[in-house]
Design an enzyme around this catalytic site. Structure first.
Site: not given
Ligand code: ADP
Length: 735
Positions: A163, A247, A282, A340
């Site tokens: 990431k 972040e 999430h 994927r």
């Molecule tokens: P994973 O790979 O574990 O699914 P992601 O980085 O795709 O994690 O994030 C999953 C979810 O978390 C996103 O769909 C969003 O809802 C929330 N999210 C991610 N980053 C942020 C952020 N900086 N602020 C608020 N919500 C976030």
């Protein structure tokens, strides 16, 4: 011409200036610079293509079945795999060949999988999602062994799998990322000071994370260290790596992602976007396309960025570029790229009419993309709106904890061109604790969003699952929720609409009457097991005309210290064959009723309405001795899970009255950490234990104030079943 005039920007044919400079990219990205031509579709000389006539599907459940379906349509031979707990799984039966890999975790056994592929002459491996799908080492090994990995090159997986690294690449390709710290200094002090700088709230994310694991929202400085500890421990457990990034937490975010596809000839197209904002833990539960309320120019901007992201890493095949959309400011940031096919890919298939698995195979063979960006746009304009609901064995009322168990009864909505069910299970299968608790995906399409939502609501109404607790009723409430219908989606939707989405449902008098009648019929049926036919064809005896009383409790009623679930009584007396007097909720009903045992269908003529309901009463061998057998009632007034209330003499005999002072495990789990010892006096909500289920940590807190711990029943490392006693408290003093 007419169409292209309406659509000025075509992400697949980006002007040269959009392509990042070669020096700024990973080496693999240079390949994509060779050609960038979205119109280069067309016929191929078959002999120049890589033969893919036999595929090994290195996955399980619905995605394995899904891949197999497309393979079968195109005459491709498939080999599937299973593990000991998956011996009877549907996916293993979906192909003529299936090999046992052995232990539960063996879907990750690269050596075995590659050996089976070679021994069986499989020219390609489809990794599905999860497991080895985003494992660059595995992709590399496939390449070395001369087996085509159906997915991007290992280098692209490497770049995007991290990431932190992926965001660096994206920034160099002029794609905006959420402000944050992604450095290698992982000391607590550094992370904490970075969090301070960006101002709270912040989000801690495992660098190698996925599926919402290893992620913690931190609202204040005081919480930071605790949250960091638990994010790191979850990340270590799940990904074997506990590096994190911090972040800025976007307070009102939407999750919007773009499906991209790239071939080996430098073509990249965006197959529209999906909004996946409705999430719990999430993790997505509802996904739709197009994203509601998104301006056309914004959509195109997203598609454009997504194609640039794919190009920047020399992508090949299906990928998803995820963005976070700040609903307050309208800003869009790159979040990550999943290299994927995604769980929610059917939504895109519905709105483009493209079989994405077929495209994956074509690209793997070396064919050019079958459609260019303009053609995709035309299709999207014609196909309306699609939405997917993920059906999980989980309990929304208990923080969405996973559930497991036998699927006693499954009834699917009617399927057709606009309604699709992708599932890895059928009635009689077990949803085990070994793997993900997703039972199925329900995907519908409509001419408009409203049309799609109506169809989804109806299809969910028709979807009946008895056995484990599921989220079906919860999904029904979301799709009927006013703000959702208005397209007011955001990732905090469920939390914000708690009142509406978690109502205190009462069991209606009619529903209770139906539960009583069905139990009456079932008992009579058992007594007459030798007679055939449906009610009321059995021989009635005197005993069938005796008045009977049944006592029920809600299966999901809160139990535990100081809580006695309400007992609901219903009495049933047959007056003449098929005609009854039923008393429930202080009402007396004169009803006629029929029961069809084979379909579990109860038809009841109340004085004012006729109800056709399904009532599933589990057979005696599935009775759970501690909780009782749940009866599932799917009635026009809602669905209810009831258990026979144990008579008081039985509770005494079993000593279950003592259980009033006990805390039970909400799910099958492993005890990770124990925070209390006998003699401790605990405050309300104080942490007692941390348990883990499906690699997810759940904190078990004290249900009351000033309780004295009498006994901690299990120690760290032990595993427990659902409903098993974890902590016993001293009985409160009698007032
Ligand atoms: P994973 O790979 O574990 O699914 P992601 O980085 O795709 O994690 O994030 C999953 C979810 O978390 C996103 O769909 C969003 O809802 C929330 N999210 C991610 N980053 C942020 C952020 N900086 N602020 C608020 N919500 C976030």
């Amino acid at each position: 011409m007419r169409r292209s005039a309406r659509i000025p920007l075509r992400p697949g044919v980006l002007p040269r200036t959009h392509i990042p400079s070669i020096g700024a990219l990973a080496p693999s990205a240079q390949r994509s610079q060779r050609r960038w031509n979205a119109t280069a579709t067309g016929a191929h000389d078959e002999t120049s293509l890589r033969p893919i006539d036999s595929i090994l599907i290195a996955n399980r459940g619905e995605i394995a079945i899904r891949v197999n379906k497309t393979a079968a349509l195109h005459g491709i031979k498939t080999t599937t795999l299973y593990t000991d707990p998956d011996k009877h799984a549907q996916h293993a039966k979906s192909s003529a060949y299936s090999f046992n890999l052995g232990p539960t975790s063996a879907y990750l056994d690269q050596d075995k999988i590659l050996r089976i592929a070679k021994e069986n002459g499989c020219q390609a491996i489809h990794p599905g999602y999860g497991f080895l799908s985003e494992n660059a080492d595995f992709a590399r090994r496939c390449e070395q062994e001369g087996i085509k990995f159906i997915g991007p090159p290992a280098s692209a997986i490497d770049s995007m799998g991290d990431k932190a690294k992926s965001k660096d690449i994206m920034e160099k390709a002029n794609v905006a990322c959420v402000p944050g710290y992604r450095g290698s200094d992982q000391s607590v002090e550094k992370l904490e000071s970075e969090a301070e700088k960006m101002t709270y709230p912040v989000l801690i994310k495992a660098v190698r994370g996925g599926g919402g694991k290893g992620m913690r929202v931190v609202m204040t400085k005081e919480e930071f260290r605790d949250k960091l500890d638990s994010a790191k421990s979850e990340a270590r457990n799940s990904f074997g790596n506990d590096e994190v990034l911090v972040e800025k937490y976007i307070v009102r975010p939407r999750h919007v992602e773009v499906q991209v596809f790239a071939d080996q000839h430098g073509n990249v197209v965006a197959l529209g976007e999906r909004d996946c904002s409705i999430q719990r833990r999430h993790q997505k539960i509802l996904e739709e396309s197009p994203a509601p309320g998104l301006e056309e120019s914004k959509r195109r901007e997203l598609w454009d960025m997504a194609c640039r992201a794919a190009a920047a890493v020399g992508y090949e095949g299906a990928g998803t570029v995820e963005f976070i959309f700040d609903a307050d400011s309208g800003a869009v940031y790159f979040m990550e790229m999943n290299t994927r096919l995604q769980v929610e890919h059917p939504v895109t298939e519905m709105v483009t009419g493209v079989d994405l698995v077929e495209w994956q195979v074509k690209v793997a063979r070396g064919e050019k993309l079958p459609l260019n960006q303009e053609e995709v746009v035309e299709r999207i304009a014609r196909h309306g709106h699609a939405i997917e609901a993920r059906i999980y064995a989980e309990n929304p009322d208990k923080g969405f904890v996973p559930d497991s168990g036998w699927l006693e009864h499954v009834r699917l909505p009617d399927q057709g061109v606009d309604i699709r069910v992708d599932s890895g299970f059928v009635q009689g299968d077990e949803v085990s604790t070994n793997y993900d608790p997703m039972i199925a995906k329900l995907i519908v399409r409509g001419a408009t969003r409203r049309d799609a939502l109506r169809k989804m609501a109806r299809a969910l109404e028709d979807y009946e699952i008895a056995g484990p607790v599921t989220n079906v009723d919860f999904l029904k409430r979301i799709v009927r929720s006013t703000d959702f219908m208005e397209g007011e989606v955001e990732t905090g939707y469920i939390e914000k609409h708690k009142q509406e989405l978690f109502p205190q449902l009462t069991v209606t008098g009619e529903a209770l009457a139906e539960a009583g009648l069905a139990t009456y019929f079932q008992n009579a049926w058992s007594r007459q097991a030798s007679s055939v036919g449906s009610s009321p064809s059995w021989l009635q005896t005197d005993s069938d005309f005796q008045p009977r009383t049944f006592n029920f409790q809600r299966a999901d009623a809160d139990s535990g210290p100081g809580k006695t679930p309400e007992v609901m009584s219903v009495s049933v007396q047959q007056l003449s064959p098929g005609s009854f007097e039923v008393t429930s909720n202080d009402k007396v009903w004169e009803v006629t009723a029929t029961w069809e045992a084979a379909t579990k269908t109860l038809t009841t003529y109340f004085p004012h309405t006729r109800h056709t309901s399904r009532v599933v009463i589990p057979p005696p061998e599935r009775l759970n001795p501690t909780v009782g057998a749940p009866i599932h009632l799917f009635s026009p007034q809602g669905s209810f899970r009831l258990i026979p209330a144990p008579p008081s003499w039985l509770a005494k005999a079993l000593g279950t009255t003592e259980k009033a002072n006990s805390l039970l495990s909400p799910m099958p789990a492993k005890i990770l950490r124990v925070h209390v010892a006998p003699g401790d006096v605990v405050k309300k909500d104080q942490i007692l234990l941390v348990i883990e289920s499906m690699k997810m940590e759940t904190v078990i807190r004290s249900p009351g104030e000033n309780l004295t711990v009498k006994r901690v029943v299990h120690s760290e490392g032990e595993t427990v079943g659902s409903g098993v006693e974890l902590v016993e408290f001293e009985a409160p003093e009698e007032a």
